[in-house]
Design a protein around this motif. Structure first.
Motif, PDB file in Angstrom:
ATOM      1  N   ASN A   1       1.140 -10.695   3.407  1.00  0.00           N
ATOM      2  CA  ASN A   1      -0.211 -11.102   3.764  1.00  0.00           C
ATOM      3  C   ASN A   1      -0.495 -10.933   5.248  1.00  0.00           C
ATOM      4  O   ASN A   1      -1.618 -10.612   5.645  1.00  0.00           O
ATOM      5  N   LYS A   2       0.507 -11.142   6.084  1.00  0.00           N
ATOM      6  CA  LYS A   2       0.307 -10.955   7.525  1.00  0.00           C
ATOM      7  C   LYS A   2       0.041  -9.489   7.855  1.00  0.00           C
ATOM      8  O   LYS A   2      -0.734  -9.183   8.761  1.00  0.00           O
ATOM      9  N   SER A   3       0.676  -8.596   7.132  1.00  0.00           N
ATOM     10  CA  SER A   3       0.505  -7.165   7.398  1.00  0.00           C
ATOM     11  C   SER A   3      -0.753  -6.597   6.754  1.00  0.00           C
ATOM     12  O   SER A   3      -1.121  -5.450   7.040  1.00  0.00           O
ATOM     13  N   ARG A   4      -1.415  -7.379   5.887  1.00  0.00           N
ATOM     14  CA  ARG A   4      -2.585  -6.897   5.141  1.00  0.00           C
ATOM     15  C   ARG A   4      -2.237  -5.586   4.417  1.00  0.00           C
ATOM     16  O   ARG A   4      -3.034  -4.649   4.374  1.00  0.00           O
ATOM     17  N   GLY A   5      -1.053  -5.560   3.823  1.00  0.00           N
ATOM     18  CA  GLY A   5      -0.563  -4.324   3.233  1.00  0.00           C
ATOM     19  C   GLY A   5      -0.592  -4.297   1.729  1.00  0.00           C
ATOM     20  O   GLY A   5       0.236  -3.622   1.112  1.00  0.00           O
ATOM     21  N   GLY A   6      -1.509  -5.024   1.094  1.00  0.00           N
ATOM     22  CA  GLY A   6      -1.576  -5.041  -0.358  1.00  0.00           C
ATOM     23  C   GLY A   6      -2.035  -3.715  -0.948  1.00  0.00           C
ATOM     24  O   GLY A   6      -2.491  -2.812  -0.231  1.00  0.00           O
ATOM     25  N   LEU A   7      -1.911  -3.600  -2.255  1.00  0.00           N
ATOM     26  CA  LEU A   7      -2.272  -2.371  -2.967  1.00  0.00           C
ATOM     27  C   LEU A   7      -3.711  -2.462  -3.465  1.00  0.00           C
ATOM     28  O   LEU A   7      -4.145  -3.502  -3.961  1.00  0.00           O
ATOM     29  N   SER A   8      -4.436  -1.369  -3.363  1.00  0.00           N
ATOM     30  CA  SER A   8      -5.842  -1.368  -3.755  1.00  0.00           C
ATOM     31  C   SER A   8      -5.994  -1.527  -5.269  1.00  0.00           C
ATOM     32  O   SER A   8      -5.088  -1.194  -6.034  1.00  0.00           O
ATOM     33  N   PRO A   9      -7.135  -2.023  -5.741  1.00  0.00           N
ATOM     34  CA  PRO A   9      -7.334  -2.230  -7.179  1.00  0.00           C
ATOM     35  C   PRO A   9      -7.173  -0.964  -8.008  1.00  0.00           C
ATOM     36  O   PRO A   9      -6.564  -0.993  -9.072  1.00  0.00           O
ATOM     37  N   PHE A  10      -7.725   0.142  -7.525  1.00  0.00           N
ATOM     38  CA  PHE A  10      -7.638   1.363  -8.318  1.00  0.00           C
ATOM     39  C   PHE A  10      -6.206   1.880  -8.397  1.00  0.00           C
ATOM     40  O   PHE A  10      -5.769   2.387  -9.438  1.00  0.00           O
ATOM     41  N   ASN A  11      -5.444   1.777  -7.319  1.00  0.00           N
ATOM     42  CA  ASN A  11      -4.042   2.175  -7.359  1.00  0.00           C
ATOM     43  C   ASN A  11      -3.249   1.272  -8.293  1.00  0.00           C
ATOM     44  O   ASN A  11      -2.324   1.721  -8.977  1.00  0.00           O
ATOM     45  N   CYS A  12      -3.590  -0.005  -8.310  1.00  0.00           N
ATOM     46  CA  CYS A  12      -2.947  -0.917  -9.261  1.00  0.00           C
ATOM     47  C   CYS A  12      -3.247  -0.496 -10.694  1.00  0.00           C
ATOM     48  O   CYS A  12      -2.367  -0.543 -11.565  1.00  0.00           O
ATOM     49  N   LEU A  13      -4.478  -0.080 -10.928  1.00  0.00           N
ATOM     50  CA  LEU A  13      -4.860   0.355 -12.270  1.00  0.00           C
ATOM     51  C   LEU A  13      -4.083   1.598 -12.688  1.00  0.00           C
ATOM     52  O   LEU A  13      -3.635   1.718 -13.832  1.00  0.00           O
ATOM     53  N   TYR A  14      -3.892   2.528 -11.755  1.00  0.00           N
ATOM     54  CA  TYR A  14      -3.099   3.717 -12.055  1.00  0.00           C
ATOM     55  C   TYR A  14      -1.665   3.337 -12.434  1.00  0.00           C
ATOM     56  O   TYR A  14      -1.076   3.910 -13.358  1.00  0.00           O
ATOM     57  N   CYS A  15      -1.097   2.382 -11.702  1.00  0.00           N
ATOM     58  CA  CYS A  15       0.270   1.946 -11.999  1.00  0.00           C
ATOM     59  C   CYS A  15       0.353   1.295 -13.373  1.00  0.00           C
ATOM     60  O   CYS A  15       1.280   1.558 -14.151  1.00  0.00           O
ATOM     61  N   LEU A  16      -0.607   0.451 -13.683  1.00  0.00           N
ATOM     62  CA  LEU A  16      -0.615  -0.203 -14.991  1.00  0.00           C
ATOM     63  C   LEU A  16      -0.760   0.824 -16.109  1.00  0.00           C
ATOM     64  O   LEU A  16      -0.146   0.685 -17.172  1.00  0.00           O
ATOM     65  N   SER A  17      -1.554   1.857 -15.864  1.00  0.00           N
ATOM     66  CA  SER A  17      -1.701   2.912 -16.874  1.00  0.00           C
ATOM     67  C   SER A  17      -0.396   3.672 -17.048  1.00  0.00           C
ATOM     68  O   SER A  17      -0.037   4.061 -18.163  1.00  0.00           O
TER      69      SER A  17
ATOM     70  N   ALA B   1       8.576  -4.518   5.385  1.00  0.00           N
ATOM     71  CA  ALA B   1       8.562  -5.965   5.162  1.00  0.00           C
ATOM     72  C   ALA B   1       9.978  -6.491   4.964  1.00  0.00           C
ATOM     73  O   ALA B   1      10.318  -7.587   5.427  1.00  0.00           O
ATOM     74  N   VAL B   2      10.828  -5.711   4.291  1.00  0.00           N
ATOM     75  CA  VAL B   2      12.213  -6.136   4.087  1.00  0.00           C
ATOM     76  C   VAL B   2      12.962  -6.201   5.417  1.00  0.00           C
ATOM     77  O   VAL B   2      13.717  -7.135   5.679  1.00  0.00           O
ATOM     78  N   THR B   3      12.751  -5.198   6.273  1.00  0.00           N
ATOM     79  CA  THR B   3      13.443  -5.197   7.565  1.00  0.00           C
ATOM     80  C   THR B   3      13.013  -6.368   8.436  1.00  0.00           C
ATOM     81  O   THR B   3      13.765  -6.795   9.312  1.00  0.00           O
ATOM     82  N   ARG B   4      11.820  -6.911   8.195  1.00  0.00           N
ATOM     83  CA  ARG B   4      11.349  -8.059   8.981  1.00  0.00           C
ATOM     84  C   ARG B   4      12.114  -9.335   8.636  1.00  0.00           C
ATOM     85  O   ARG B   4      12.008 -10.329   9.345  1.00  0.00           O
ATOM     86  N   LEU B   5      12.878  -9.289   7.565  1.00  0.00           N
ATOM     87  CA  LEU B   5      13.717 -10.437   7.222  1.00  0.00           C
ATOM     88  C   LEU B   5      14.935 -10.533   8.135  1.00  0.00           C
ATOM     89  O   LEU B   5      15.597 -11.570   8.186  1.00  0.00           O
ATOM     90  N   VAL B   6      15.229  -9.440   8.831  1.00  0.00           N
ATOM     91  CA  VAL B   6      16.411  -9.360   9.685  1.00  0.00           C
ATOM     92  C   VAL B   6      16.006  -9.565  11.146  1.00  0.00           C
ATOM     93  O   VAL B   6      15.125  -8.867  11.648  1.00  0.00           O
TER      94      VAL B   6
ATOM     95  N   CYS C   1       0.819  -1.211   0.000  1.00  0.00           N
ATOM     96  CA  CYS C   1       0.000   0.000   0.000  1.00  0.00           C
ATOM     97  C   CYS C   1       0.854   1.262   0.000  1.00  0.00           C
ATOM     98  O   CYS C   1       0.426   2.304  -0.497  1.00  0.00           O
ATOM     99  N   THR C   2       2.067   1.199   0.552  1.00  0.00           N
ATOM    100  CA  THR C   2       2.977   2.335   0.550  1.00  0.00           C
ATOM    101  C   THR C   2       4.411   1.833   0.383  1.00  0.00           C
ATOM    102  O   THR C   2       4.706   0.651   0.586  1.00  0.00           O
ATOM    103  N   GLU C   3       5.305   2.750   0.044  1.00  0.00           N
ATOM    104  CA  GLU C   3       6.719   2.412  -0.031  1.00  0.00           C
ATOM    105  C   GLU C   3       7.249   2.003   1.334  1.00  0.00           C
ATOM    106  O   GLU C   3       8.050   1.072   1.460  1.00  0.00           O
ATOM    107  N   MET C   4       6.805   2.686   2.388  1.00  0.00           N
ATOM    108  CA  MET C   4       7.249   2.358   3.737  1.00  0.00           C
ATOM    109  C   MET C   4       6.822   0.953   4.136  1.00  0.00           C
ATOM    110  O   MET C   4       7.573   0.230   4.807  1.00  0.00           O
ATOM    111  N   ALA C   5       5.625   0.538   3.726  1.00  0.00           N
ATOM    112  CA  ALA C   5       5.165  -0.812   4.033  1.00  0.00           C
ATOM    113  C   ALA C   5       6.054  -1.854   3.373  1.00  0.00           C
ATOM    114  O   ALA C   5       6.370  -2.901   3.956  1.00  0.00           O
ATOM    115  N   ALA C   6       6.476  -1.583   2.143  1.00  0.00           N
ATOM    116  CA  ALA C   6       7.374  -2.499   1.441  1.00  0.00           C
ATOM    117  C   ALA C   6       8.733  -2.576   2.136  1.00  0.00           C
ATOM    118  O   ALA C   6       9.297  -3.665   2.331  1.00  0.00           O
ATOM    119  N   LEU C   7       9.272  -1.417   2.522  1.00  0.00           N
ATOM    120  CA  LEU C   7      10.564  -1.389   3.205  1.00  0.00           C
ATOM    121  C   LEU C   7      10.484  -2.066   4.568  1.00  0.00           C
ATOM    122  O   LEU C   7      11.415  -2.760   4.994  1.00  0.00           O
TER     123      LEU C   7
END
Length: 438
Positions: free
Chosen positions: A279-295, A136-141, A128-134
Motif C-alpha cells: 500500500n505504501k508503494s501504491r503498486g497494486g494491480l489494475s482491475p482489467f489486469n486482474c480480470l485477465y489473470c482470473l480468466s 517489496a520482498v527486499t524491503r523486508l531486509v 503491478c509488475t513482478e519487479m514491484a513484488a520482488l
C-alpha cells in the motif's frame, strides 16, 4: 467474484410492443424493481419508476445509482450509469464511512482471495509488475542483514539483488542444489533465503523442506519463485516456504496480454507487513489486469498438462540427438535432481535448456526455427519460445560470472507451448541439421 455488475436486464430495449414476449423491459425486469406501465399516444408502453437502483452483487456494498426523475430519458440513464463501479477504489459511501478499498479494487480482492486459496496461503498480494513484488520482498531486509540466493536465478531477480547489495544488504550467492554449500552460508544475520526450483535457466533443483529448516533455525524467511512451475505442479508453502512469487505476465494469464506480480505468504504478521509495503508503494494491480489473470486460471491446468506432455517428448528427443551435448530437464531419467524434484512436485514443467557445444550452432538454431518465437519473456504462454539466455535477459550478468555458474554462451532455453509436439520436434531437428551444415 467479490463484486459483479448484473447488466442483463438493464440493457434490454426500453420500448417494446405489449405483444413482444421477450423484448419487454417490464417482463425482463427483476421483481424487486417497482415499475408501472403507461400507454403513450402511439400505443406503446412506457416505463416509469419512482426509484431505480442498480446494485453491485458481492461481499461488499458498492455505490448505488438513484434516479429520482419519474420519466428519465434514455440518454440520462446511460450517462449516469457507470459500468466501472465494480472497479472504483476511492469513492466514499458517505462522509463518515470510507471506501473499503484503499490501494486495492474489488477485482484485485477477488484475485487475491483465489490465489491465497490456490497456494493454501494466509493471504496473497497482487502488484503491478513482478519487479514491484520482488522489491517489496527486499524491503523486508534491513541494512546489514543478509540475503542468501541461488547463483542460477532469473535475470530480473539477479538484477534486483545487485541493486539491493548496493543499498547495504549483504547478498550471498550459492549453488542451491548443494545442501552443504547452503548450510555454510546461512547464519544469524540471514534474513531471507531466495530460491527457485527448478532454477532458470539451469533447471537445478532445491530441497525446499531442508533449506526451509535451515533458514527457520535462524529466524530467516524463505522465498520461492514458483513462476515456471505454477500451483498446479508445486506448492512451496506446504513444503516450508514463507513467501511464494508468481509472474502474472506468463503462466497465470497465459496469453502474454497483461503484466503483474503475485506474492502468497504464510503467517498473519508477515501478511500485515507485506500489505503495508504494497500500500505504501501504491503498486497494486489494475482491475482489467486482474480480470485477465482470473480468466487465465480457467485454462491453467489444461495448458500446463499439455505443455508438460510436449516438453517431455521434446526433452527425450534432444537427449538422444547427436548434435546436442547436454539437456537440462528434471523429467529426464539422467537429471541429477529428478528424484528430489518429484518428491516435492507433481510434474517436471515445460522449460528445457540444452547445450550444443558451439555458439555458432546455437545461434543458427535460434535463428532458423519458425514455430518457436524468439523472446526473453518466455515462460507459460500457449506458444513456444526460444532464446539464448546469455545474449537476452542474462546479458547484464558479466561473462565470467555466468561461466562460473555454468551458464555457457551456447546454452539454448525453450519454453514449450500447446502446439503439436511432433511439429515442434521436426522444427528443432530441421534447425539442428541446417545449423550443422551452416
Amino acid at each position: 467474484m467479490a463484486a459483479t455488475l448484473s447488466l442483463k436486464h438493464f440493457f434490454c430495449p426500453f420500448y417494446s410492443y405489449p405483444s413482444h414476449k421477450h423484448g419487454s423491459l417490464v417482463e425482463n425486469f427483476p421483481r424487486s424493481y417497482q415499475v408501472k406501465k403507461e400507454l403513450n399516444l402511439e400505443g406503446r408502453w412506457l416505463l416509469s419508476n419512482k426509484k431505480f437502483r442498480l446494485n453491485c452483487l458481492g461481499h461488499r456494498d458498492m455505490d448505488k445509482l438513484d434516479i429520482e426523475d419519474p420519466k428519465p430519458s434514455i440518454s440520462k440513464l446511460f450517462s449516469e450509469f457507470n459500468p466501472y463501479d465494480a472497479m472504483l477504489t476511492i469513492r466514499q459511501h458517505s462522509k463518515e464511512v470510507e471506501s473499503p478499498y484503499g490501494c486495492e479494487n474489488p477485482m484485485q480482492d477477488v484475485l487475491e482471495r483465489f490465489l491465497a486459496r490456490l497456494e493454501e496461503a494466509d493471504q496473497a498480494f497482487c502488484f503491478c509488475t513482478e519487479m514491484a513484488a520482488l522489491y517489496a520482498v527486499t524491503r523486508l531486509v534491513e541494512n546489514g542483514q543478509e540475503i542468501v540466493a541461488g547463483d542460477d536465478i532469473t535475470a530480473v531477480s539477479d538484477r534486483l539483488l545487485t541493486v539491493a547489495s548496493k543499498l547495504g544488504v549483504v547478498v550471498k550467492r550459492v549453488n542451491i542444489s548443494d545442501l552443504s554449500e547452503v548450510a555454510a552460508v546461512i547464519g544469524p544475520k540471514t534474513k531471507l533465503v531466495w530460491l527457485e526450483s527448478p532454477t532458470n535457466p539451469g533447471l537445478q533443483i532445491a530441497d525446499i523442506p531442508r533449506i526451509g529448516e535451515m533458514a527457520h533455525a535462524y529466524g530467516a524467511l524463505v522465498l520461492v519463485d514458483n513462476t515456471i512451475m505454477s500451483p498446479v505442479l508445486l506448492q512451496p508453502l506446504k513444503l516450508g516456504a514463507d513467501i511464494v512469487l508468481h509472474s502474472a505476465i506468463t503462466l497465470i494469464a497465459g496469453y502474454h496480454h497483461t503484466m503483474g506480480g503475485v506474492l502468497a505468504v504464510k503467517g498473519d504478521s508477515l501478511a500485515k507487513e507485506m500489505l503495508l509495503l504494497r500500500n505504501k508503494s501504491r503498486g497494486g494491480l489494475s482491475p482489467f489486469n486482474c480480470l485477465y489473470c482470473l480468466s487465465g486460471f480457467k485454462t491453467m491446468a489444461l495448458r500446463v498438462e499439455k505443455q508438460q506432455d510436449n516438453a517431455q517428448k521434446i526433452a527425450e528427443f534432444l537427449a538422444f540427438h547427436p548434435l546436442v551435448k547436454k539437456v537440462n530437464y528434471p523429467g529426464l531419467a539422467g537429471h541429477p535432481g529428478r528424484d528430489l524434484h518429484y518428491s516435492q512436485a507433481k510434474g517436471a514443467g515445460f522449460v528445457i535448456s540444452f547445450q550444443t557445444g558451439s555458439l555458432a550452432l546455437s545461434k543458427r538454431i535460434v535463428e532458423t526455427t519458425k514455430h518457436f518465437t524468439r523472446s526473453k519473456i518466455f515462460v507459460g504462454s500457449m506458444n513456444s519460445f526460444i532464446s539464448l539466455p546469455c545474449f537476452d535477459d542474462n546479458r547484464s550478468i558479466p561473462k565470467e560470472v555466468r561461466e562460473a555458474r555454468g551458464l555457457t554462451e551456447d546454452l539454448i532455453r525453450i519454453s514449450i507451448g500447446i502446439e503439436d509436439a511432433n511439429e515442434l520436434i521436426a522444427e528443432l531437428d530441421n534447425a539442428l541439421r541446417i545449423g550443422a551444415c551452416g
